[in-house]
Structures are given as structure tokens and as C-alpha cells.
Design a protein around this motif. Structure first.
Motif, mmCIF file in Angstrom:
data_model
loop_
_atom_site.group_PDB
_atom_site.id
_atom_site.type_symbol
_atom_site.label_atom_id
_atom_site.label_comp_id
_atom_site.label_asym_id
_atom_site.label_seq_id
_atom_site.Cartn_x
_atom_site.Cartn_y
_atom_site.Cartn_z
ATOM 1 N N ARG A 18 0.835 -1.199 0.000
ATOM 2 C CA ARG A 18 0.000 0.000 0.000
ATOM 3 C C ARG A 18 0.878 1.262 0.000
ATOM 4 O O ARG A 18 0.614 2.213 -0.730
ATOM 5 C CB ARG A 18 -0.924 0.026 1.227
ATOM 6 C CG ARG A 18 -2.183 -0.810 1.083
ATOM 7 C CD ARG A 18 -3.185 -0.177 0.106
ATOM 8 N NE ARG A 18 -4.414 -0.944 -0.003
ATOM 9 C CZ ARG A 18 -4.657 -1.898 -0.917
ATOM 10 N NH1 ARG A 18 -3.760 -2.202 -1.834
ATOM 11 N NH2 ARG A 18 -5.805 -2.547 -0.926
ATOM 12 N N GLY A 74 2.056 2.117 -3.398
ATOM 13 C CA GLY A 74 1.098 2.473 -4.437
ATOM 14 C C GLY A 74 0.302 1.345 -5.046
ATOM 15 O O GLY A 74 -0.401 1.556 -6.033
ATOM 16 N N TYR A 75 0.401 0.133 -4.491
ATOM 17 C CA TYR A 75 -0.451 -0.958 -4.998
ATOM 18 C C TYR A 75 -1.845 -0.771 -4.409
ATOM 19 O O TYR A 75 -2.044 -0.874 -3.200
ATOM 20 C CB TYR A 75 0.132 -2.312 -4.603
ATOM 21 C CG TYR A 75 -0.684 -3.501 -5.077
ATOM 22 C CD1 TYR A 75 -0.703 -3.861 -6.423
ATOM 23 C CD2 TYR A 75 -1.429 -4.262 -4.181
ATOM 24 C CE1 TYR A 75 -1.443 -4.943 -6.862
ATOM 25 C CE2 TYR A 75 -2.168 -5.353 -4.615
ATOM 26 C CZ TYR A 75 -2.167 -5.692 -5.956
ATOM 27 O OH TYR A 75 -2.907 -6.768 -6.389
ATOM 28 N N GLU A 76 -2.831 -0.499 -5.281
ATOM 29 C CA GLU A 76 -4.141 -0.078 -4.782
ATOM 30 C C GLU A 76 -5.229 -1.136 -4.903
ATOM 31 O O GLU A 76 -6.339 -0.957 -4.405
ATOM 32 C CB GLU A 76 -4.584 1.190 -5.529
ATOM 33 C CG GLU A 76 -3.740 2.388 -5.124
ATOM 34 C CD GLU A 76 -4.020 3.625 -5.950
ATOM 35 O OE1 GLU A 76 -4.857 3.543 -6.876
ATOM 36 O OE2 GLU A 76 -3.388 4.649 -5.664
ATOM 37 N N THR A 136 -7.108 1.115 6.357
ATOM 38 C CA THR A 136 -7.018 0.761 4.933
ATOM 39 C C THR A 136 -8.156 -0.200 4.583
ATOM 40 O O THR A 136 -8.886 -0.654 5.462
ATOM 41 C CB THR A 136 -5.687 0.057 4.596
ATOM 42 O OG1 THR A 136 -5.743 -1.282 5.133
ATOM 43 C CG2 THR A 136 -4.503 0.784 5.189
#
Ligand SMILES: C[S@@+](CC[C@H](N)C(=O)[O-])C[C@H]1O[C@@H](n2cnc3c(N)ncnc32)[C@H](O)[C@@H]1O
Length: 221
Positions: A65, A68-70, A93
Motif C-alpha cells: 500500500r 502504491g499498490y491499490e 485501509t
């Protein structure tokens, strides 16, 4: 004087600040172990969901996260205590965690990651789990598996000793000692038509880990 914004790595680690031993573990793990950056490099821009088998305290999810892994992430681990920590650490999250055996993960079509978990299972269970992972990878998706391979090297001897130690101190409640061969890990994926890449993945650690990257081909209509 302000120290400026945290780097993605430090941001992930800072989630564990309220548990000092885990915080220092996370600091060392993310500084020394190349597996997490390898997972980020492979998945970062993908929209496919990720299943993290044997996710422990959720450090990889925090790291992904922060980098930038969404896409959706589901972490599964048999250790309820670690899952409780993961839920608290990533409470703000949308990462989900589930306490349970890695072999009983819910239906999935996306990527699967499993780092340093396979040796907890016997031969039959390893084969069945790898086949189920292969069946859960979407077209174009990846299965990323790190395993200590059984080899006549000092690294392998040290990895076995470390496994014994972390069990003695109860960091891991189960003793894992069934280290597979390269072919045993690859066969279920080769048979399912995946492209296979294997790299040594020990970085600045003394362990005998190898990183398997299995890609399911896109379906061509
Ligand atoms: C060496 S740790 C790796 C943690 C995490 N994958 C990582 O790389 O940060 C192994 C993990 O496997 C988990 N584990 C062991 N047996 C398991 C099982 N049968 N099902 C699910 N998780 C298991 C342990 O609880 C532990 O969190």
C-alpha cells in the motif's frame, strides 16, 4: 527541525510502532530482505487483486500500500494473534485479513503471493496447495512464491537452524522443516502452462531463499 515525509518503506514500518519488538522486526526485514521490493516491482501497477498466503502481521500488505499498490488485498494466516495485529496496524485501509489455514483460502482470481510458508506442509499438501494457487491466478496474473530450497549449502543449514530458533521462541507456533526442491515447486505451474522464472532471493540475509515468479499467459481469443 522537521525530518520531512516518510519514505514508503518507513511509512509501512511506522504502522507497527505501537508494538516495539514488531516495529524493530519490520525495520530489519524491510531493510535487509529483497523479497518485498521484488513483489512491489512485479505487482505495483496491476489492478488485479492479491491473495497473500501466510501474511503474518500484514507487513507485506502495508509495504505494498505504501508503494502504491491499490488493488484489493486479502491476507490469510493461521496465527490468530498475528492476524489481530495486522487488522489493527492496517485498520485505516481496505486490506482484509482472515485467520485460517492457507490451504482453505476463498475463491480467487488475481495474483497470489506466498513468502516463506510452503515448508510448513507435507509433500502431498504442498502439491495440492501449489495446484490450487495455480488455479487461482487470473490470465496475465502472477503467483509469487519464495521458498527455501533443499540444497547442500551453508545457507540451507543456516535456514534450518533459524527455523528451529523461531519455533523455540514461539515467533512461529509451528515447526516447518519440509523444504522442497526446485522441480517440486515448479511442476504444478509448468503443467498448467505458466511461464516460470526462478531467482536466488537472499539479499543481505544468510538464508537460502529462492523467488519463483509464475505468470499465467493471457487468454488469446
Ligand atoms: C516465515 S513467516 C512469513 C510471513 C510473511 N509471509 C512474510 O514474508 O512476511 C511464515 C508465516 O506462515 C504462517 N503459517 C504457518 N503455517 C500456516 C498455515 N498452515 N496456514 C497459514 N499460515 C501459516 C505463520 O503463522 C507465519 O506467519
Amino acid at each position: 527541525m522537521s525530518s520531512g515525509p516518510l519514505s514508503p518503506r518507513r511509512h509501512a514500518v511506522s504502522r507497527f510502532r505501537r508494538w516495539p519488538p514488531l516495529f524493530f522486526y519490520a525495520e530489519g526485514k524491510t531493510a535487509l530482505d529483497p523479497a518485498y521490493p521484488a513483489v512491489v516491482a512485479a505487482l505495483k501497477d496491476s489492478p488485479l487483486p492479491l491473495l497473500d498466503l501466510g501474511c503474518g502481521m500484514g507487513l507485506l500488505a502495508a509495504y505494498l500500500r505504501a508503494h502504491g499498490y491499490e488493488a484489493p488485498i486479502l491476507g490469510v494466516d493461521a496465527d490468530e494473534k498475528k492476524i489481530g495485529i495486522a487488522r489493527q496496524a492496517l485498520a485505516d485501509t481496505n486490506v482484509r485479513f482472515r485467520a485460517g489455514d492457507a490451504r482453505e483460502f476463498p475463491e480467487q482470481s488475481g495474483h497470489v503471493v506466498m513468502l516463506d510458508v510452503l515448508h510448513y506442509f507435507d509433500d502431498a499438501a504442498q502439491g495440492a496447495l501449489l495446484r490450487r494457487i495455480a488455479a487461482s491466478v487470473a490470465p496475465g496474473g502472477l503467483a509469487l512464491v519464495r521458498v527455501t530450497l533443499q540444497e547442500p549449502t551453508w545457507r540451507f543449514a543456516l535456514t534450518r537452524a533459524e527455523e528451529w530458533l523461531i519455533h523455540q521462541v514461539r515467533w512461529i507456533p509451528w515447526m516447518g522443516s519440509n523444504f522442497p526442491t526446485r522441480d517440486e515447486v515448479s511442476a504444478p505451474f509448468r503443467e498448467a502452462g505458466f511461464a516460470v522464472d526462478v531467482q536466488p532471493m537472499w539479499g543481505r540475509t544468510p538464508f537460502n531463499g529462492y523467488f519463483f515468479s509464475f505468470r499465467r499467459p493471457e487468454v488469446i481469443l
